[in-house]
Structures are given as C-alpha cells and as structure tokens.
Write an enzyme that holds these catalytic residues in place. Structure first.
Site, PDB file in Angstrom:
ATOM      1  N   HIS A 100      -7.028  -0.049   4.851  1.00 29.79           N
ATOM      2  CA  HIS A 100      -8.391   0.446   4.594  1.00 29.79           C
ATOM      3  C   HIS A 100      -9.382  -0.700   4.711  1.00 29.79           C
ATOM      4  O   HIS A 100      -9.118  -1.808   4.240  1.00 29.79           O
ATOM      5  CB  HIS A 100      -8.496   1.106   3.220  1.00 29.79           C
ATOM      6  CG  HIS A 100      -7.889   0.304   2.109  1.00 29.79           C
ATOM      7  ND1 HIS A 100      -6.531   0.239   1.885  1.00 29.79           N
ATOM      8  CD2 HIS A 100      -8.455  -0.497   1.178  1.00 29.79           C
ATOM      9  CE1 HIS A 100      -6.295  -0.552   0.867  1.00 29.79           C
ATOM     10  NE2 HIS A 100      -7.450  -1.017   0.419  1.00 29.79           N
ATOM     11  N   HIS A 102     -12.901  -2.076   3.586  1.00 31.48           N
ATOM     12  CA  HIS A 102     -13.950  -1.927   2.577  1.00 31.48           C
ATOM     13  C   HIS A 102     -15.309  -2.188   3.221  1.00 31.48           C
ATOM     14  O   HIS A 102     -15.487  -3.190   3.916  1.00 31.48           O
ATOM     15  CB  HIS A 102     -13.788  -2.949   1.454  1.00 31.48           C
ATOM     16  CG  HIS A 102     -12.565  -2.767   0.606  1.00 31.48           C
ATOM     17  ND1 HIS A 102     -12.593  -2.144  -0.616  1.00 31.48           N
ATOM     18  CD2 HIS A 102     -11.277  -3.132   0.802  1.00 31.48           C
ATOM     19  CE1 HIS A 102     -11.377  -2.152  -1.149  1.00 31.48           C
ATOM     20  NE2 HIS A 102     -10.561  -2.748  -0.305  1.00 31.48           N
TER      21      HIS A 102
HETATM   22  P1  5GP Z   1      -7.274  -2.675  -2.098  1.00 30.66           P
HETATM   23  O1  5GP Z   1      -7.266  -3.483  -3.361  1.00 30.66           O
HETATM   24  O2  5GP Z   1      -5.921  -2.066  -1.805  1.00 30.66           O
HETATM   25  O3  5GP Z   1      -7.887  -3.389  -0.946  1.00 30.66           O
HETATM   26  O4  5GP Z   1      -8.278  -1.503  -2.392  1.00 30.66           O
HETATM   27  C1  5GP Z   1      -7.938  -0.247  -2.853  1.00 30.66           C
HETATM   28  C2  5GP Z   1      -9.237   0.440  -3.186  1.00 30.66           C
HETATM   29  O5  5GP Z   1      -8.990   1.829  -3.297  1.00 30.66           O
HETATM   30  C3  5GP Z   1      -9.821  -0.013  -4.523  1.00 30.66           C
HETATM   31  O6  5GP Z   1     -11.137  -0.527  -4.299  1.00 30.66           O
HETATM   32  C4  5GP Z   1      -9.825   1.239  -5.379  1.00 30.66           C
HETATM   33  O7  5GP Z   1     -10.959   1.351  -6.177  1.00 30.66           O
HETATM   34  C5  5GP Z   1      -9.755   2.355  -4.346  1.00 30.66           C
HETATM   35  N1  5GP Z   1      -9.044   3.540  -4.798  1.00 30.66           N
HETATM   36  C6  5GP Z   1      -7.827   3.576  -5.398  1.00 30.66           C
HETATM   37  N2  5GP Z   1      -7.461   4.849  -5.651  1.00 30.66           N
HETATM   38  C7  5GP Z   1      -8.463   5.633  -5.183  1.00 30.66           C
HETATM   39  C8  5GP Z   1      -8.662   7.045  -5.150  1.00 30.66           C
HETATM   40  O8  5GP Z   1      -7.857   7.846  -5.609  1.00 30.66           O
HETATM   41  N3  5GP Z   1      -9.821   7.491  -4.592  1.00 30.66           N
HETATM   42  C9  5GP Z   1     -10.751   6.635  -4.072  1.00 30.66           C
HETATM   43  N4  5GP Z   1     -11.843   7.188  -3.559  1.00 30.66           N
HETATM   44  N5  5GP Z   1     -10.593   5.300  -4.085  1.00 30.66           N
HETATM   45  C10 5GP Z   1      -9.469   4.801  -4.639  1.00 30.66           C
END
Ligand code: 5GP
Ligand code: ZN
Length: 144
Positions: A100, A102
């Site tokens: 993903h 950001h």
């Molecule tokens: P990572 O730390 O893996 O780069 O980011 C994961 C992101 O996914 C985090 O910013 C977190 O807030 C977001 N996230 C986790 N679970 C969910 C969810 O169920 N729905 C949404 N919309 N965002 C999520």
C-alpha cells in the site's frame, strides 16, 4: 486474494472503507488511523505482499493516480504539501501484508516529523564502492 488479508477484504467489500478512487487495478481509501486528516492508502486490487512482486501494470496504476489523489487531498484539507510513503517489509514498518502506498497531505503547521536521520560514509571510497556493488546487482537483476 488472500483469505486473511484485511485489504483484500476491503477490496472485496467484505469490510467497509471510505473510498476516494477506484479503477480496474487499484483502490484508494482513507487510512483508519491517519497521520493527518486526509491520509489515503492506494492498494493494488490483487494481493501482493511486497512491492518487488507487484506487476508493472499495477505499479503504474498506483503511481499514475498518486499525484492526483495527493493534490486533491491537499486542496481539501487546505494543506501545503504531501508525502508519499511505502513501508516494504516488517522492519521497515510494514504492518499490513498487502502492498500500500500512503498519501499523506501535509500542513506547515502539522507538527509531524518523520524522524529522518543523516549518517555519514567513511572518508574515502566507502560510498562509491557501495554504489558500484548496488549498480552491479541492478545490472544483473535487469538481465535475468
Ligand atoms: P503500514 O504500517 O503497514 O505501512 O500501514 C498500514 C496502514 O493501514 C496504517 O496506517 C493503518 O492505520 C491502516 N489500516 C489498518 N487497518 C485498516 C483498516 O481496517 N481500514 C483502513 N482504512 N485502514 C487500516
Ligand atoms: Zn491482500
């Protein structure tokens, strides 16, 4: 689609999200715990754990739409700038195992700091040797 992947469930509509954009290849929706309000995640609609395994067509779709999504998020929150961020792998901070990107709209006054640091290379050839070693790997990889 991965059975237990939260973003696959969002893509399939099994878990709700606040969608901002969708096409055949990507979905973009609001991050549930934003760094700033308007923080958006762009995901490929197919499950890939790592950026290194994402096919070019999905990469292209993600990156192509990112500036538009970012600009619109910035305008909407009356911001000044944006960051694009991707954590690839656990020790890089990746929590959700579905690639993903950001999109984080920024304001001059938001008080957020990525905690960047600036190391230095040993005097002499360390930096150039490392560059050469990486360049050699890139060349080999591209020839595979
Ligand atoms: P990572 O730390 O893996 O780069 O980011 C994961 C992101 O996914 C985090 O910013 C977190 O807030 C977001 N996230 C986790 N679970 C969910 C969810 O169920 N729905 C949404 N919309 N965002 C999520
Ligand atoms: Zn997934």
């Amino acid at each position: 689609m991965e059975h237990n992947c939260i973003f696959c469930k969002i893509v399939k509509g099994e878990i709700p999200c606040s969608k901002v954009y969708e096409d055949d290849l990507v979905l973009a929706f609001m991050d549930i715990a934003p760094i700033n309000k308007g923080h958006i995640l762009i995901v490929p609609k197919k499950h890939y754990l790592s950026l290194t395994s994402v096919p070019a067509e999905y990469l292209e779709a993600m990156m192509k739409i990112a500036p538009t999504i970012a600009q619109c998020a910035v305008r909407e929150i009356d911001g000044d700038a944006f960051n694009l961020h991707l954590s690839n792998g656990q020790c890089a901070g990746q929590v959700v195992p579905h690639v993903h990107l950001h999109v984080i709209p920024r304001k001059a006054t938001d008080g957020f700091n990525f905690g960047w640091r600036a190391l230095t290379y040993e005097e002499g050839t360390e930096k150039d040797e490392l560059a050469e070693a990486i360049a050699t790997r890139i060349e080999k990889k591209l020839a595979e």
